[in-house]
Motif scaffolding. Sequence first.
Motif, PDB file in Angstrom:
ATOM      1  N   LEU A  38       0.697  -0.884  -0.023  1.00  0.00           N
ATOM      2  CA  LEU A  38       0.048   0.055  -0.096  1.00  0.00           C
ATOM      3  C   LEU A  38       0.680   1.237   0.113  1.00  0.00           C
ATOM      4  O   LEU A  38       1.660   1.398   1.103  1.00  0.00           O
ATOM      5  CB  LEU A  38      -0.980  -0.445   1.305  1.00  0.00           C
ATOM      6  CG  LEU A  38      -2.468  -1.472   1.885  1.00  0.00           C
ATOM      7  CD1 LEU A  38      -2.454  -0.965   3.096  1.00  0.00           C
ATOM      8  CD2 LEU A  38      -3.052  -1.576  -0.003  1.00  0.00           C
ATOM      9  N   ARG A  39       0.890   2.276  -1.176  1.00  0.00           N
ATOM     10  CA  ARG A  39       1.392   3.235  -1.322  1.00  0.00           C
ATOM     11  C   ARG A  39       0.830   4.565  -1.432  1.00  0.00           C
ATOM     12  O   ARG A  39       0.313   4.497  -1.937  1.00  0.00           O
ATOM     13  CB  ARG A  39       2.498   2.842  -2.345  1.00  0.00           C
ATOM     14  CG  ARG A  39       3.368   4.261  -2.876  1.00  0.00           C
ATOM     15  CD  ARG A  39       4.347   3.424  -3.600  1.00  0.00           C
ATOM     16  NE  ARG A  39       5.238   2.911  -3.752  1.00  0.00           N
ATOM     17  CZ  ARG A  39       6.109   2.413  -4.988  1.00  0.00           C
ATOM     18  NH1 ARG A  39       6.255   2.898  -5.499  1.00  0.00           N
ATOM     19  NH2 ARG A  39       7.228   1.583  -4.459  1.00  0.00           N
ATOM     20  N   ASN A  40       0.955   5.685  -0.019  1.00  0.00           N
ATOM     21  CA  ASN A  40       0.046   6.693  -0.022  1.00  0.00           C
ATOM     22  C   ASN A  40       1.400   7.485  -0.977  1.00  0.00           C
ATOM     23  O   ASN A  40       2.137   7.878  -0.080  1.00  0.00           O
ATOM     24  CB  ASN A  40      -0.400   6.863   1.121  1.00  0.00           C
ATOM     25  CG  ASN A  40      -1.306   7.861   0.847  1.00  0.00           C
ATOM     26  OD1 ASN A  40      -0.755   9.442   1.121  1.00  0.00           O
ATOM     27  ND2 ASN A  40      -2.432   7.360   0.960  1.00  0.00           N
ATOM     28  N   PHE A  41       1.013   8.181  -1.877  1.00  0.00           N
ATOM     29  CA  PHE A  41       1.839   9.652  -2.229  1.00  0.00           C
ATOM     30  C   PHE A  41       1.678  10.885  -2.280  1.00  0.00           C
ATOM     31  O   PHE A  41       0.278  11.416  -3.404  1.00  0.00           O
ATOM     32  CB  PHE A  41       2.799   8.915  -3.922  1.00  0.00           C
ATOM     33  CG  PHE A  41       4.072   8.947  -4.299  1.00  0.00           C
ATOM     34  CD1 PHE A  41       4.241  10.357  -4.719  1.00  0.00           C
ATOM     35  CD2 PHE A  41       4.964   8.427  -4.255  1.00  0.00           C
ATOM     36  CE1 PHE A  41       5.527  10.975  -4.936  1.00  0.00           C
ATOM     37  CE2 PHE A  41       6.456   8.430  -5.146  1.00  0.00           C
ATOM     38  CZ  PHE A  41       6.097  10.090  -5.118  1.00  0.00           C
ATOM     39  N   PHE A  64      -1.652   0.220  -5.420  1.00  0.00           N
ATOM     40  CA  PHE A  64      -1.561  -1.335  -4.791  1.00  0.00           C
ATOM     41  C   PHE A  64      -1.179  -1.144  -5.344  1.00  0.00           C
ATOM     42  O   PHE A  64      -1.185  -1.608  -6.471  1.00  0.00           O
ATOM     43  CB  PHE A  64      -2.884  -1.774  -4.830  1.00  0.00           C
ATOM     44  CG  PHE A  64      -4.491  -0.530  -3.568  1.00  0.00           C
ATOM     45  CD1 PHE A  64      -4.680  -1.032  -2.278  1.00  0.00           C
ATOM     46  CD2 PHE A  64      -4.566   0.962  -4.353  1.00  0.00           C
ATOM     47  CE1 PHE A  64      -5.043   0.183  -1.943  1.00  0.00           C
ATOM     48  CE2 PHE A  64      -5.837   1.334  -3.820  1.00  0.00           C
ATOM     49  CZ  PHE A  64      -5.952   1.090  -2.181  1.00  0.00           C
ATOM     50  N   ILE A  65      -0.367  -2.569  -5.134  1.00  0.00           N
ATOM     51  CA  ILE A  65       0.859  -3.552  -5.410  1.00  0.00           C
ATOM     52  C   ILE A  65       0.632  -4.504  -5.537  1.00  0.00           C
ATOM     53  O   ILE A  65       1.200  -4.783  -3.856  1.00  0.00           O
ATOM     54  CB  ILE A  65       2.619  -2.505  -5.894  1.00  0.00           C
ATOM     55  CG1 ILE A  65       2.255  -1.159  -6.031  1.00  0.00           C
ATOM     56  CG2 ILE A  65       3.423  -3.688  -6.231  1.00  0.00           C
ATOM     57  CD1 ILE A  65       4.061  -0.192  -5.970  1.00  0.00           C
ATOM     58  N   MET A  66       0.120  -5.457  -6.088  1.00  0.00           N
ATOM     59  CA  MET A  66       0.328  -6.743  -5.780  1.00  0.00           C
ATOM     60  C   MET A  66       1.185  -8.151  -6.793  1.00  0.00           C
ATOM     61  O   MET A  66       0.928  -7.745  -7.882  1.00  0.00           O
ATOM     62  CB  MET A  66      -1.087  -7.777  -5.777  1.00  0.00           C
ATOM     63  CG  MET A  66      -1.727  -8.885  -5.444  1.00  0.00           C
ATOM     64  SD  MET A  66      -3.392  -9.478  -5.706  1.00  0.00           S
ATOM     65  CE  MET A  66      -3.156  -8.712  -4.219  1.00  0.00           C
ATOM     66  N   LYS A  67       1.819  -9.011  -5.747  1.00  0.00           N
ATOM     67  CA  LYS A  67       2.593  -9.320  -6.302  1.00  0.00           C
ATOM     68  C   LYS A  67       2.605 -10.992  -5.426  1.00  0.00           C
ATOM     69  O   LYS A  67       2.370 -11.202  -4.542  1.00  0.00           O
ATOM     70  CB  LYS A  67       4.129  -9.445  -5.146  1.00  0.00           C
ATOM     71  CG  LYS A  67       4.593  -7.964  -6.519  1.00  0.00           C
ATOM     72  CD  LYS A  67       5.962  -7.830  -5.659  1.00  0.00           C
ATOM     73  CE  LYS A  67       7.170  -5.942  -6.373  1.00  0.00           C
ATOM     74  NZ  LYS A  67       8.120  -5.796  -6.053  1.00  0.00           N
ATOM     75  N   LYS A 385       5.135  -2.731  11.648  1.00  0.00           N
ATOM     76  CA  LYS A 385       6.484  -3.134  11.426  1.00  0.00           C
ATOM     77  C   LYS A 385       6.933  -3.992  10.663  1.00  0.00           C
ATOM     78  O   LYS A 385       5.800  -3.806   9.016  1.00  0.00           O
ATOM     79  CB  LYS A 385       6.597  -4.766  12.064  1.00  0.00           C
ATOM     80  CG  LYS A 385       8.520  -5.378  11.845  1.00  0.00           C
ATOM     81  CD  LYS A 385       7.959  -6.390  11.942  1.00  0.00           C
ATOM     82  CE  LYS A 385      10.218  -6.729  11.471  1.00  0.00           C
ATOM     83  NZ  LYS A 385      10.407  -8.332  12.406  1.00  0.00           N
ATOM     84  N   ASN A 386       7.199  -2.400   9.244  1.00  0.00           N
ATOM     85  CA  ASN A 386       7.702  -2.281   8.234  1.00  0.00           C
ATOM     86  C   ASN A 386       6.869  -1.340   7.659  1.00  0.00           C
ATOM     87  O   ASN A 386       7.464  -0.349   6.192  1.00  0.00           O
ATOM     88  CB  ASN A 386       7.561  -3.553   7.542  1.00  0.00           C
ATOM     89  CG  ASN A 386       9.351  -4.851   7.810  1.00  0.00           C
ATOM     90  OD1 ASN A 386       9.946  -4.145   8.376  1.00  0.00           O
ATOM     91  ND2 ASN A 386       8.605  -6.102   7.840  1.00  0.00           N
ATOM     92  N   PHE A 387       6.041  -0.847   8.068  1.00  0.00           N
ATOM     93  CA  PHE A 387       5.881   1.005   7.699  1.00  0.00           C
ATOM     94  C   PHE A 387       6.842   1.402   7.584  1.00  0.00           C
ATOM     95  O   PHE A 387       7.246   2.123   8.602  1.00  0.00           O
ATOM     96  CB  PHE A 387       4.632   1.137   9.324  1.00  0.00           C
ATOM     97  CG  PHE A 387       3.972   2.165   8.614  1.00  0.00           C
ATOM     98  CD1 PHE A 387       3.164   2.333   7.715  1.00  0.00           C
ATOM     99  CD2 PHE A 387       4.129   4.015   9.062  1.00  0.00           C
ATOM    100  CE1 PHE A 387       2.172   2.865   6.743  1.00  0.00           C
ATOM    101  CE2 PHE A 387       3.775   4.653   8.741  1.00  0.00           C
ATOM    102  CZ  PHE A 387       2.386   4.723   7.404  1.00  0.00           C
ATOM    103  N   GLY A 388       6.383   2.358   6.539  1.00  0.00           N
ATOM    104  CA  GLY A 388       7.534   3.181   5.976  1.00  0.00           C
ATOM    105  C   GLY A 388       6.519   5.083   5.664  1.00  0.00           C
ATOM    106  O   GLY A 388       5.854   5.129   5.651  1.00  0.00           O
ATOM    107  N   MET A 389       7.732   5.558   5.700  1.00  0.00           N
ATOM    108  CA  MET A 389       7.485   7.017   6.214  1.00  0.00           C
ATOM    109  C   MET A 389       8.626   7.932   5.379  1.00  0.00           C
ATOM    110  O   MET A 389      10.455   7.928   5.558  1.00  0.00           O
ATOM    111  CB  MET A 389       7.213   7.704   6.964  1.00  0.00           C
ATOM    112  CG  MET A 389       6.012   7.039   7.603  1.00  0.00           C
ATOM    113  SD  MET A 389       5.599   7.849   9.694  1.00  0.00           S
ATOM    114  CE  MET A 389       6.772   6.297  10.149  1.00  0.00           C
ATOM    115  N   LEU A 415       1.863  -5.845   2.683  1.00  0.00           N
ATOM    116  CA  LEU A 415       1.326  -6.800   4.441  1.00  0.00           C
ATOM    117  C   LEU A 415       1.618  -8.157   3.130  1.00  0.00           C
ATOM    118  O   LEU A 415       1.396  -7.863   2.075  1.00  0.00           O
ATOM    119  CB  LEU A 415       0.121  -6.130   3.561  1.00  0.00           C
ATOM    120  CG  LEU A 415      -1.318  -7.245   4.324  1.00  0.00           C
ATOM    121  CD1 LEU A 415      -0.841  -7.702   6.037  1.00  0.00           C
ATOM    122  CD2 LEU A 415      -2.266  -7.289   4.181  1.00  0.00           C
ATOM    123  N   PRO A 416       2.640  -9.170   3.951  1.00  0.00           N
ATOM    124  CA  PRO A 416       2.212 -10.370   3.103  1.00  0.00           C
ATOM    125  C   PRO A 416       1.414 -10.877   3.397  1.00  0.00           C
ATOM    126  O   PRO A 416      -0.022 -11.379   4.327  1.00  0.00           O
ATOM    127  CB  PRO A 416       3.080 -11.008   4.070  1.00  0.00           C
ATOM    128  CG  PRO A 416       3.891  -9.884   4.643  1.00  0.00           C
ATOM    129  CD  PRO A 416       2.723  -8.811   4.856  1.00  0.00           C
TER     130      PRO A 416
END
Length: 418
Positions: A38-41, A64-67, A385-389, A415-416
């Motif tokens: 989830l990428r808020n830009f 939203f980037i799903m892999k 955990k792993n939430f980036g700003m 989010l795994p």
Amino acid sequence: MRHDRKIICHLLCSGAALTIAGPSSAAFLEDSKASIELRNFYMNRDFRQSGASQSKADEWAQGFIMKIESGYTDGPIGFGVDALGLLGVKLDSSPDRSGTGILQKNSSNQPSDDYGTAGLTAKAKLSSTTLHVGTLQPIIPVVMRNDSRLLPNVYRGAWLQSKEVDGLTLDLGMLDRTSYRDSSDYEEMTVFNGGARNIQLGNTKTSDEFLFAGGKYQFSPELTGSYYYGGLDGIYDQHNMQLVHVMPIGDNQSFKTDLRYVRSTDDGGSNVDNNAFGALFTYKIGGHGFTGGYQKMSGDTGFAYVSGGDNMLINLLQINDFGNEDEKSWQVRYDYDFAAMGVPGLSLMTRYVSGDNVNLAVGGEGEEWERDTDIAYVVQNGLLKNFGMKVRNATVRSNFGADLNETRLILSYTLPLW
């Protein structure tokens, strides 16, 4: 060179036969993994020069980037499949504030409410050699995806990679389409020609064939070298060389030397002629990093690379890459990792690059500079955990391009799913 292209194409087409479906196995499912980022830009670009056609570009969007990546089936040759889904959703924009590159524009030149693309990649593995056919996101010296906005750009093609020899990575590939970071469509590729590159194209404006081949070898734990060829059929050929040495000095200290040289020439449909030399030197002590660099362009044009992607120039910054015709530029940079002060996950980067000697088509000499500052934090523990700003700020001044101030605010969380 065209004979070499035919050889590469033949090898890739022969290798693509490996993607014929094989028997299923438990490993195919057990080794699979999936995640969604989830990428808020938010991005604001303020144009400072007088007479600018647009006072600012200001947009906000959610990405939203799903892999999804499968494992490999059992047997001498393992088979698998990956999937990628990209979706961008407009949160705030308007026609007079569009143009940041984080939102697609529709046929009426209005910011789209949403946009996206999806792709599948068939893959096969034999020993330590893999073949991927379909949607690709390469990060190699001659062709690199761009992931500096809401969504990354992607390519379509085939990519063979071998790691059979310890320390040696070999790559061979062919791309025929790209989907830009603010687009839902796949298009033919062309060469980037912004700024004062002075690249002229003949009848061939776009190409459906980009070939790449090369390798990287780790001579020792301290020394790594690479050579790669990349060619956009009918437009340009390129040879990329890099040598990186990291010298340990003492406890928590090192000195890194990064030397790069790229030779670009035309391939019958352009006037591309460029030599790009770059040198970076970085001294690290504790959490501190001090970097100095120099980059020089020579030849009849500026640096050539596939439009929409990134490149390997040492002065590729938030906005500019200082790859204009005859440009000379130098860089100073400072990094700090706050883990050295007991705050892991917090980091700072600031740099300044000044360029001059640009050959302008209208005559005269071009000069420009850019100053960047990044502050980033990644949560290390707990529910987030792993939430980036990250906050990114840049200032650009030029006597031949746009003067602008820019700020980006990026929030991301992966989010795994399994």
